[in-house]
Design a protein around this motif. Structure first.
Motif, PDB file in Angstrom:
ATOM      1  N   LEU A 506       0.707  -1.043  -0.035  1.00  0.00           N
ATOM      2  CA  LEU A 506      -0.262   0.326  -0.178  1.00  0.00           C
ATOM      3  C   LEU A 506       0.916   1.280  -0.040  1.00  0.00           C
ATOM      4  O   LEU A 506       2.297   0.914   0.797  1.00  0.00           O
ATOM      5  N   VAL A 507       0.434   2.434  -1.096  1.00  0.00           N
ATOM      6  CA  VAL A 507       1.949   3.565  -1.742  1.00  0.00           C
ATOM      7  C   VAL A 507       0.144   4.366  -1.916  1.00  0.00           C
ATOM      8  O   VAL A 507      -0.261   4.282  -2.354  1.00  0.00           O
ATOM      9  N   CYS A 508       1.529   5.803  -1.330  1.00  0.00           N
ATOM     10  CA  CYS A 508       0.196   6.566  -1.565  1.00  0.00           C
ATOM     11  C   CYS A 508       1.401   8.044  -2.726  1.00  0.00           C
ATOM     12  O   CYS A 508       2.233   7.886  -2.513  1.00  0.00           O
ATOM     13  N   PHE A 509       0.645   7.905  -3.219  1.00  0.00           N
ATOM     14  CA  PHE A 509       0.858   9.159  -4.835  1.00  0.00           C
ATOM     15  C   PHE A 509       0.431  10.199  -4.354  1.00  0.00           C
ATOM     16  O   PHE A 509      -1.047  10.150  -4.845  1.00  0.00           O
ATOM     17  N   PRO A 510       0.591  10.810  -4.490  1.00  0.00           N
ATOM     18  CA  PRO A 510      -0.587  12.659  -5.523  1.00  0.00           C
ATOM     19  C   PRO A 510      -1.126  12.755  -6.422  1.00  0.00           C
ATOM     20  O   PRO A 510      -0.926  12.044  -7.052  1.00  0.00           O
ATOM     21  N   ALA A 511      -2.776  12.917  -6.016  1.00  0.00           N
ATOM     22  CA  ALA A 511      -3.527  12.984  -6.977  1.00  0.00           C
ATOM     23  C   ALA A 511      -2.979  13.862  -8.574  1.00  0.00           C
ATOM     24  O   ALA A 511      -3.511  13.331  -9.656  1.00  0.00           O
ATOM     25  N   ASP A 512      -2.305  14.910  -7.992  1.00  0.00           N
ATOM     26  CA  ASP A 512      -2.155  15.283  -9.100  1.00  0.00           C
ATOM     27  C   ASP A 512      -0.844  14.968 -10.231  1.00  0.00           C
ATOM     28  O   ASP A 512      -0.653  16.083 -10.998  1.00  0.00           O
ATOM     29  N   GLY A 513      -0.082  13.384  -9.633  1.00  0.00           N
ATOM     30  CA  GLY A 513       0.994  13.485 -10.413  1.00  0.00           C
ATOM     31  C   GLY A 513       2.386  13.975  -9.312  1.00  0.00           C
ATOM     32  O   GLY A 513       2.316  15.105  -8.706  1.00  0.00           O
ATOM     33  N   PRO A 514       4.020  13.566 -10.140  1.00  0.00           N
ATOM     34  CA  PRO A 514       4.922  13.574  -9.658  1.00  0.00           C
ATOM     35  C   PRO A 514       5.021  15.210  -9.086  1.00  0.00           C
ATOM     36  O   PRO A 514       6.027  15.462  -8.592  1.00  0.00           O
ATOM     37  N   GLY A 515       4.698  15.675 -10.760  1.00  0.00           N
ATOM     38  CA  GLY A 515       5.628  17.029 -11.181  1.00  0.00           C
ATOM     39  C   GLY A 515       4.521  18.167 -10.955  1.00  0.00           C
ATOM     40  O   GLY A 515       4.386  19.510 -10.190  1.00  0.00           O
ATOM     41  N   SER A 516       3.714  18.096  -9.614  1.00  0.00           N
ATOM     42  CA  SER A 516       2.726  19.291  -8.932  1.00  0.00           C
ATOM     43  C   SER A 516       3.291  19.936  -8.115  1.00  0.00           C
ATOM     44  O   SER A 516       4.380  20.200  -7.162  1.00  0.00           O
ATOM     45  N   ALA A 517       2.586  20.987  -8.318  1.00  0.00           N
ATOM     46  CA  ALA A 517       3.500  22.226  -7.102  1.00  0.00           C
ATOM     47  C   ALA A 517       2.840  21.610  -6.070  1.00  0.00           C
ATOM     48  O   ALA A 517       4.331  21.599  -5.175  1.00  0.00           O
ATOM     49  N   GLN A 518       2.221  20.721  -5.425  1.00  0.00           N
ATOM     50  CA  GLN A 518       2.380  20.625  -4.046  1.00  0.00           C
ATOM     51  C   GLN A 518       2.952  19.302  -3.887  1.00  0.00           C
ATOM     52  O   GLN A 518       3.289  19.726  -2.747  1.00  0.00           O
ATOM     53  N   ASP A 519       3.011  19.007  -3.964  1.00  0.00           N
ATOM     54  CA  ASP A 519       3.952  17.629  -4.212  1.00  0.00           C
ATOM     55  C   ASP A 519       6.180  18.072  -4.748  1.00  0.00           C
ATOM     56  O   ASP A 519       6.106  17.295  -3.346  1.00  0.00           O
ATOM     57  N   ARG A 520       6.276  19.182  -4.667  1.00  0.00           N
ATOM     58  CA  ARG A 520       7.212  19.886  -4.384  1.00  0.00           C
ATOM     59  C   ARG A 520       7.397  20.610  -3.226  1.00  0.00           C
ATOM     60  O   ARG A 520       8.371  21.244  -2.509  1.00  0.00           O
ATOM     61  N   ASP A 521       6.181  20.733  -2.657  1.00  0.00           N
ATOM     62  CA  ASP A 521       6.415  22.038  -1.340  1.00  0.00           C
ATOM     63  C   ASP A 521       5.931  20.652   0.168  1.00  0.00           C
ATOM     64  O   ASP A 521       6.257  21.947   1.185  1.00  0.00           O
ATOM     65  N   ILE A 522       5.913  20.121  -0.178  1.00  0.00           N
ATOM     66  CA  ILE A 522       5.472  18.705   0.792  1.00  0.00           C
ATOM     67  C   ILE A 522       6.297  17.761   0.696  1.00  0.00           C
ATOM     68  O   ILE A 522       6.697  16.988  -0.867  1.00  0.00           O
ATOM     69  N   ASP A 523       6.674  16.748   1.640  1.00  0.00           N
ATOM     70  CA  ASP A 523       7.423  15.789   1.913  1.00  0.00           C
ATOM     71  C   ASP A 523       6.581  14.986   2.426  1.00  0.00           C
ATOM     72  O   ASP A 523       6.658  14.460   3.730  1.00  0.00           O
ATOM     73  N   ILE A 524       5.998  13.490   1.690  1.00  0.00           N
ATOM     74  CA  ILE A 524       5.106  12.262   1.929  1.00  0.00           C
ATOM     75  C   ILE A 524       5.990  11.179   1.995  1.00  0.00           C
ATOM     76  O   ILE A 524       6.452  11.234   0.565  1.00  0.00           O
ATOM     77  N   ARG A 525       6.077  11.143   3.359  1.00  0.00           N
ATOM     78  CA  ARG A 525       7.257   9.608   3.405  1.00  0.00           C
ATOM     79  C   ARG A 525       6.360   8.296   3.825  1.00  0.00           C
ATOM     80  O   ARG A 525       5.570   8.622   5.365  1.00  0.00           O
ATOM     81  N   PRO A 526       6.922   7.017   3.588  1.00  0.00           N
ATOM     82  CA  PRO A 526       6.227   6.272   4.688  1.00  0.00           C
ATOM     83  C   PRO A 526       7.377   5.929   6.305  1.00  0.00           C
ATOM     84  O   PRO A 526       8.383   6.495   6.059  1.00  0.00           O
ATOM     85  N   THR A 527       6.658   5.576   7.297  1.00  0.00           N
ATOM     86  CA  THR A 527       7.493   5.990   8.691  1.00  0.00           C
ATOM     87  C   THR A 527       8.210   4.324   8.565  1.00  0.00           C
ATOM     88  O   THR A 527       9.777   5.056   8.330  1.00  0.00           O
ATOM     89  N   ALA A 528       8.460   3.497   7.538  1.00  0.00           N
ATOM     90  CA  ALA A 528       9.242   2.621   7.351  1.00  0.00           C
ATOM     91  C   ALA A 528       9.014   1.763   5.769  1.00  0.00           C
ATOM     92  O   ALA A 528       7.867   1.366   5.972  1.00  0.00           O
ATOM     93  N   LEU A 529      10.039   1.443   4.894  1.00  0.00           N
ATOM     94  CA  LEU A 529       9.427   0.963   3.706  1.00  0.00           C
ATOM     95  C   LEU A 529       9.136  -0.492   4.167  1.00  0.00           C
ATOM     96  O   LEU A 529       8.023  -0.781   3.200  1.00  0.00           O
ATOM     97  N   HIS A 530       9.191  -0.986   4.827  1.00  0.00           N
ATOM     98  CA  HIS A 530       8.785  -2.888   4.618  1.00  0.00           C
ATOM     99  C   HIS A 530       7.743  -2.805   5.265  1.00  0.00           C
ATOM    100  O   HIS A 530       7.074  -3.539   5.289  1.00  0.00           O
ATOM    101  N   ARG A 531       7.105  -1.309   5.866  1.00  0.00           N
ATOM    102  CA  ARG A 531       5.915  -1.349   6.752  1.00  0.00           C
ATOM    103  C   ARG A 531       5.007  -1.035   5.449  1.00  0.00           C
ATOM    104  O   ARG A 531       3.676  -1.724   5.610  1.00  0.00           O
ATOM    105  N   LEU A 532       5.315  -0.417   4.141  1.00  0.00           N
ATOM    106  CA  LEU A 532       4.324  -0.567   3.525  1.00  0.00           C
ATOM    107  C   LEU A 532       4.246  -2.205   2.905  1.00  0.00           C
ATOM    108  O   LEU A 532       2.935  -2.427   2.021  1.00  0.00           O
ATOM    109  N   ARG A 533       3.960  -3.495   3.314  1.00  0.00           N
ATOM    110  CA  ARG A 533       4.221  -4.718   2.512  1.00  0.00           C
ATOM    111  C   ARG A 533       3.165  -5.289   4.289  1.00  0.00           C
ATOM    112  O   ARG A 533       3.222  -5.222   4.825  1.00  0.00           O
ATOM    113  N   VAL A 534       1.917  -5.306   3.442  1.00  0.00           N
ATOM    114  CA  VAL A 534       1.005  -5.511   4.654  1.00  0.00           C
ATOM    115  C   VAL A 534       0.274  -6.687   4.487  1.00  0.00           C
ATOM    116  O   VAL A 534      -0.576  -7.639   5.080  1.00  0.00           O
ATOM    117  N   THR A 535       0.868  -8.216   3.472  1.00  0.00           N
ATOM    118  CA  THR A 535       0.427  -9.769   3.265  1.00  0.00           C
ATOM    119  C   THR A 535       1.968 -10.103   3.402  1.00  0.00           C
ATOM    120  O   THR A 535       2.383  -9.513   2.694  1.00  0.00           O
TER     121      THR A 535
END
Length: 535
Positions: A506-535
């Motif tokens: 389960l991974v989150c991506f900006p709805a406006d795409g990676p080149g959006s202005a909002q994406d450049r103004d905020i850093d959205i990151r998982p707490t830990a990469l291995h926690r993205l694996r849910v099963t």
């Protein structure tokens, strides 16, 4: 992140994929010296790499001019150069030879089909790596082995670290292990073809790492303190220092300096222990006292006249010498929340540095001053491991100059560094639970360190062993609307998770795409990469 290790006739380029694996490409440059002409080499090898962050490595013997050429060539191609270090230092990072509290000497052998770069590194507990000596050997075969054997005898390293494609063959490693000077030493040869670029990619975890050149400082060894000896009878000779404390087997023996006592002044026998000491009482000696001579008549005092002009006093030898400012080397800054850890390399004779900063964010609020100007003492800097500045999270322009006594020529004043503002950070962590009906429900928890506006996000469900890197590599299960996040207040969203077999993500991506202005103004990151694996 991209790591580029530059050699005279070879270039190694490494990247880390989303799973944390390093891939390396090695290119032989026929007729091109990449150290002397990095622009030609990089243009041919890095087309389309503009915008990437890069850490670069050069041979230890390259020098400042080669470093400046390489940085200029890389930045002209659009790379964001974060750091340039000697390749042997990167190899030592690959093998884990550099760490806090560690003191050791290692020999790094970086060998290709035509050259062998031999470098002795002295590593100290404060994460300083000193290049003691380096040399390049160009005839192959026995000539390179002879040079390695000579350095083993001269430097007496604790370990040998091997780098280069040539050492993927067991026979070449055995040749070094069989050298007389390598007997009893640790010879490390783990993934030697990756050693240089893998070490470069590890540099971001060693913000305090500093490099220097020159002879290693003398390591003093002191013997354990002696216990107080029992009282002994009087002797005419100096006291015997007594027996030294025994050391356990296997302990390193300190260097002992023996001082020979002078012979006794007489041949008289020495009293035995417990025997009373007797000495003859000297007879009184009559010393005649001469009659005092008559005092001479005092001379008449001269007539008073004008006082002579006082002679100018000679200049005092203890006068404080004038201090001149010089730029420091290796200036860098590491963000720690709203503080900056500032690091630099001190000139040998400098004991004080002047540090100035200016906050660039015009809308900054709070009780912190917009500008700062302080003096940093070297002993305080070395005790604390750097200079801590509470300057907030905005953009900062920083200048540092060392104050050096006794310079006769004018020098440039300060080294300058601009630190960009830290973007707001939002961390998210997925979790999974099953209801009594058997349905699976996924939960995403968002947490912001500071208050910020969360952009609209899409939650992508990916199947397989590898984490999705875009929406195209999975299925959009849920959309999180744009909203305001308060500092420290978690936001929780839930949605059903379809049944699948095997691992999923389960991974989150900006709805406006990676080149959006909002994406450049905020850093959205998982707490830990291995926690993205849910099963």
């Amino acid at each position: 992140m991209i790591g580029i290790a530059i050699g005279h006739h070879i270039v190694r380029i490494g990247r880390t994929d989303p799973e944390g694996r390093t891939t390396v490409s090695t290119t032989d440059l026929a007729g091109t010296d990449a150290v002397a002409d990095p622009a030609t080499a990089l243009t041919a090898l890095l087309a389309g790499a503009a915008g990437e962050e890069a850490v670069l490595g050069l041979p230890a013997s390259a020098g400042r001019e080669a470093e400046a050429r390489l940085r200029r060539a890389a930045e002209d191609m659009g790379l964001r150069v974060s750091r340039i270090v000697p390749v042997p230092v990167a190899v030592a990072l690959h093998y884990g030879a550099i760490d806090e509290g560690v003191q050791r000497t290692v020999l790094v052998v970086d060998r290709t089909a035509t050259t062998a770069e031999l470098t002795v590194l002295d590593i100290t507990p404060d994460l300083t790596v000193r290049i003691v000596t380096t040399r390049t050997e160009q005839p192959a075969g026995d000539h390179a082995l002879t040079a390695i054997g000579q350095l083993l005898a001269d430097a007496s390293p604790d370990a040998v670290l091997l780098s280069g494609d040539l050492y993927t063959t067991r026979a070449h490693r055995t040749d070094i292990e069989n050298l007389p000077g390598a007997q009893g030493l640790t010879v490390r040869c783990t993934a030697p073809e990756l050693a240089a670029v893998h070490g470069l990619l590890l540099l971001e975890d060693f913000g305090l790492l500093r490099t220097a050149t020159g002879s290693a400082p003398t390591r003093s060894h002191f013997p354990p303190p002696l216990e107080d000896p029992e009282p002994r009878p009087w002797r005419p000779l100096p006291e015997d220092p007594g027996p030294s404390r025994a050391q356990p087997e296997g302990a390193s023996q300190p260097r002992v300096v023996t001082h020979t006592a002078p012979p006794p002044a007489s041949d008289e026998p020495t009293p035995a222990a417990g025997e009373p000491i007797t000495a003859p009482v000297p007879s009184p000696v009559h010393i005649p006292i001469p009659e005092p001579e008559p005092e001479p008549e005092p001379e008449p005092e001269p007539e008073p006249g004008p006082l002579p002009e006082p002679e100018p006093a000679p200049p005092s030898s203890t006068a404080t010498p004038a201090l001149h400012s010089v730029p420091v080397d290796q200036l860098q800054a590491i963000r720690r929340d709203d503080h900056l850890l500032v690091l630099w390399a001190w000139p040998d004779s400098a004991l004080t540095a002047r540090v100035r900063w200016r906050r660039e964010d015009a809308t900054a609020t709070g009780d912190r001053p917009r500008n700062g100007d302080i003096n940093c003492r070297r002993r305080v800097y070395e005790h604390d491991g750097g200079l801590d500045l509470p300057v907030g999270r905005g953009a900062i322009t920083l200048t540092v100059e060392a104050l050096v006594p006794g310079l006769t020529a004018d020098t440039e004043g300060a080294a300058s560094l601009r630190i960009p503002a830290e973007p707001p950070i939002v961390e998210y962590e997925p979790s999974l639970r099953r209801r009594l009906t058997g349905a699976r429900v996924a939960t995403l928890t968002f947490t912001a360190r500071t208050g910020c506006d969360l952009p609209a996000l899409r939650v992508v469900h990916g199947l397989g062993r590898y984490r999705p890197t875009s929406e195209a590599e999975g299925t959009v299960l849920h959309e999180v609307p744009a909203q305001r996040l308060s500092a420290g207040t978690p936001l929780t969203v839930e949605f059903p998770l379809p049944r699948t077999r095997g691992p999923s993500w389960l991974v989150c991506f900006p709805a406006d795409g990676p080149g959006s202005a909002q994406d450049r103004d905020i850093d959205i990151r998982p707490t830990a990469l291995h926690r993205l694996r849910v099963t």
